[in-house]
Design an enzyme around this catalytic site. Structure first.
Site, PDB file in Angstrom:
ATOM      1  N   ASN A 221       2.461  -2.937  -4.356  1.00  8.87           N
ATOM      2  CA  ASN A 221       1.538  -2.319  -3.394  1.00  8.87           C
ATOM      3  C   ASN A 221       0.381  -1.681  -4.160  1.00  8.87           C
ATOM      4  OD1 ASN A 221       2.183   0.585  -3.997  1.00  8.87           O
ATOM      5  ND2 ASN A 221       4.228  -0.169  -3.490  1.00  8.87           N
ATOM      6  N   LYS A 302       9.737 -19.895 -13.824  1.00  3.41           N
ATOM      7  CA  LYS A 302       8.596 -19.880 -12.901  1.00  3.41           C
ATOM      8  C   LYS A 302       8.754 -20.997 -11.869  1.00  3.41           C
ATOM      9  CE  LYS A 302       3.592 -19.931 -12.700  1.00  3.41           C
ATOM     10  NZ  LYS A 302       3.020 -21.194 -12.362  1.00  3.41           N
ATOM     11  N   PRO A 322      17.650   0.056  -1.330  1.00  4.24           N
ATOM     12  CA  PRO A 322      18.240   1.293  -0.799  1.00  4.24           C
ATOM     13  C   PRO A 322      17.176   2.383  -0.663  1.00  4.24           C
ATOM     14  CG  PRO A 322      19.317   0.615  -2.864  1.00  4.24           C
ATOM     15  CD  PRO A 322      18.219  -0.358  -2.611  1.00  4.24           C
ATOM     16  N   LEU A 324      15.689   5.455  -1.469  1.00  2.00           N
ATOM     17  CA  LEU A 324      15.891   6.374  -2.602  1.00  2.00           C
ATOM     18  C   LEU A 324      15.772   7.838  -2.177  1.00  2.00           C
ATOM     19  CD1 LEU A 324      14.033   4.526  -5.518  1.00  2.00           C
ATOM     20  CD2 LEU A 324      16.350   4.235  -4.673  1.00  2.00           C
ATOM     21  N   LEU A 325      14.840   8.113  -1.254  1.00  4.47           N
ATOM     22  CA  LEU A 325      14.653   9.502  -0.801  1.00  4.47           C
ATOM     23  C   LEU A 325      15.920   9.992  -0.093  1.00  4.47           C
ATOM     24  CD1 LEU A 325      12.703  11.868  -0.595  1.00  4.47           C
ATOM     25  CD2 LEU A 325      11.781  10.885   1.511  1.00  4.47           C
ATOM     26  N   PHE A 341       6.931  11.663   0.282  1.00  2.00           N
ATOM     27  CA  PHE A 341       5.611  11.208   0.741  1.00  2.00           C
ATOM     28  C   PHE A 341       5.847  10.039   1.685  1.00  2.00           C
ATOM     29  CE2 PHE A 341       1.718  12.539  -1.721  1.00  2.00           C
ATOM     30  CZ  PHE A 341       2.288  13.665  -2.281  1.00  2.00           C
ATOM     31  N   LYS A 359      15.275  11.441   7.553  1.00  2.00           N
ATOM     32  CA  LYS A 359      15.613  11.497   6.118  1.00  2.00           C
ATOM     33  C   LYS A 359      16.226  12.824   5.711  1.00  2.00           C
ATOM     34  CE  LYS A 359      12.627   7.900   4.759  1.00  2.00           C
ATOM     35  NZ  LYS A 359      12.582   6.930   3.707  1.00  2.00           N
TER      36      LYS A 359
END
Ligand SMILES: Cc1cc2nc3c(=O)[nH]c(=O)nc-3n(C[C@H](O)[C@H](O)[C@H](O)COP(=O)(O)O)c2cc1C
Length: 424
Positions: A221, A302, A322, A324-325, A341, A359
């Site tokens: 990203n 490749k 998974p 992570l937070l 975030f 969360k």
């Protein structure tokens, strides 16, 4: 179009006190950058510094007179120059700080224009030491450096720990680069030299993860890592012990000098690092942009275009990364504050509120990524800061360093609510 947020350095009166280190040759670059950001800059040189960098060049670049030793004794100067300069300056940057000037400062000597100006000034100050490795490691300099740390109202940056020096030695001694000094000056303008996070241990993640498809391709990203990196720097400058876990960054690596950094590439690498370091921290900031999906098994060879296309279309080839937070919320020790975030498009507040309750982290910063003045790669940022049981707070738009300070202040307030001692 809304006006761009004001630069914290714009209009600030900055005194650049330059002492006799070879690193003085980098000062013109710093002066030029400060002036371009709208700061009012005046320079003062020790006699040794005047041998190494041209006073005329600094006068031109700063658009102000550059003061040298002889100016202190001009009969045309009605007020002592060191007092006038000390009273004028809102911020003082001692760049570079030589071994001799360090000794003068900590022992209260006022035997030249620069030293007497520093003694007379009450402004917050940034000091960037630079010298030969043996000089830096010598017991007298180390003793003086420790004495300096004990003084209030200053941000002292020790030399970079490695690199090639002008004396052909490799090792500690090189001055921090102007890119980091600019940020440190901005931080001082925003928050002063208050060490309100002293005693805290902060773990901060930043940047994107990369999930390999094959040796030539990955899924990622546009996160640059700037927001998290600036939080790490700001926290360290406010006295915290900091560990920065970062993915592949798109920023000048010189700004990270002096930070304890651990690199990751994939979400799995980051997961491992978090498991290793979470328990160490009082505060955790998860600013990294982690992938949601990855291939079950990245291809070792490749792939051709057609094979890649086939593979990407097979649902069973993929797995969810998974959360992570959420895993950190589960593993969270009692006296730890966890800030997440969340990047969003559209109505960020509603999405973030749902995410906060789902969360269960203590703080969540909802960060729009579909607007020009915020998100990935923008120099400024804004969003909603959500806290369990409190009204949402709108922050920004402002520079990312300013936002970093605001987020850290909120994190600190939460830690104080948990009775974690800070700022001692
Ligand atoms: C070419 C040259 C480079 C020097 N570089 C440094 C340096 O990087 N750091 C340092 O502490 N002293 C350095 N020195 C020695 C200082 O200039 C000397 O100690 C002087 O007394 C510093 O005084 P000041 O702090 O008043 O400028 C250098 C000297 C020379 C001739």
């Amino acid at each position: 179009m809304p006006a761009a947020p004001a630069d914290p350095l714009a209009g600030k009166r900055l005194l650049l006190a330059v002492s006799g280190s070879i690193a003085a040759v980098k000062v013109p670059q710093l002066v030029s950058a400060l002036v371009q950001r709208g700061a009012q800059v005046r320079c003062v040189l020790t006699p040794s510094a005047a041998q190494l960098v041209s006073a005329s060049a600094l006068a031109s670049l700063s658009r102000n007179p550059c003061y040298v030793e002889a100016d202190q004794w001009l009969a045309s100067q009605p007020k002592p120059l060191h007092i006038e300069l000390a009273e004028w300056a809102e911020l003082v940057l001692v760049v570079p700080l030589s071994a001799s000037s360090l000794a003068r400062l900590v022992h209260g000597l006022a035997d030249n224009l620069l030293a007497s100006t520093l003694l007379a000034s009450e402004a917050p100050r940034l000091l960037a030491a630079a010298m030969n490795t043996s000089m830096w490691h010598g017991p007298a300099v180390q003793r003086n450096w420790r004495l300096l740390q004990a003084e209030p109202g200053l941000l002292a940056l020790e030399p970079a720990s490695a690199g090639l020096l002008a004396c052909d030695r490799r090792g500690a001694g090189r001055m921090r680069e102007p890119a980091q000094l600019l940020l440190a000056a901005e931080s001082l303008a925003l928050h002063g030299a208050n060490q309100d996070l002293k005693g805290l241990r902060l773990l901060i993640s930043a940047g994107p993860s990369r999930e390999a498809l094959d040796p030539a391709r990955f899924l990622s990203n546009p996160s640059t890592g700037r927001m998290g990196a600036l939080m790490a720097l700001a926290a360290q400058w406010r006295g915290a012990e900091v560990k920065l876990l970062h993915g592949p960054l798109q920023l000048d690596p010189a700004i990270l000098e002096g930070l304890e950094c651990h690199q990751f590439t994939s979400a799995a690498d980051l997961e491992l690092l978090l498991k290793q370091h979470q328990a160490w921290a009082n505060g955790v900031v998860m600013a990294a942009a982690v992938a949601d999906h990855r291939l079950q098994r990245p291809n070792p060879e490749k792939l051709s275009k057609t094979d890649l296309h086939q593979q990407l279309l097979q649902p069973e080839a993929w797995q969810t990364v998974p959360d992570l937070l959420q895993a950190m919320v589960v593993a969270k020790p009692q006296q730890q504050v966890l800030m997440g975030f969340c990047a969003h498009t559209g109505d960020g507040l509603a999405q973030a509120q749902a995410k906060l309750s789902q969360k269960g982290c203590d703080l969540l910063f909802a960060n729009p990524i579909d607007q020009a003045d915020a998100g990935f790669a923008a120099p400024t940022n804004k969003g909603w800061l959500l806290q369990q049981g409190a009204a949402p707070q709108q922050l920004g738009p402002c520079g990312k360093l300013e936002l970093a300070h605001q987020l850290l202040s909120q994190l600190n307030r939460c830690l104080q609510d948990l009775n974690v001692p800070t700022g001692f």
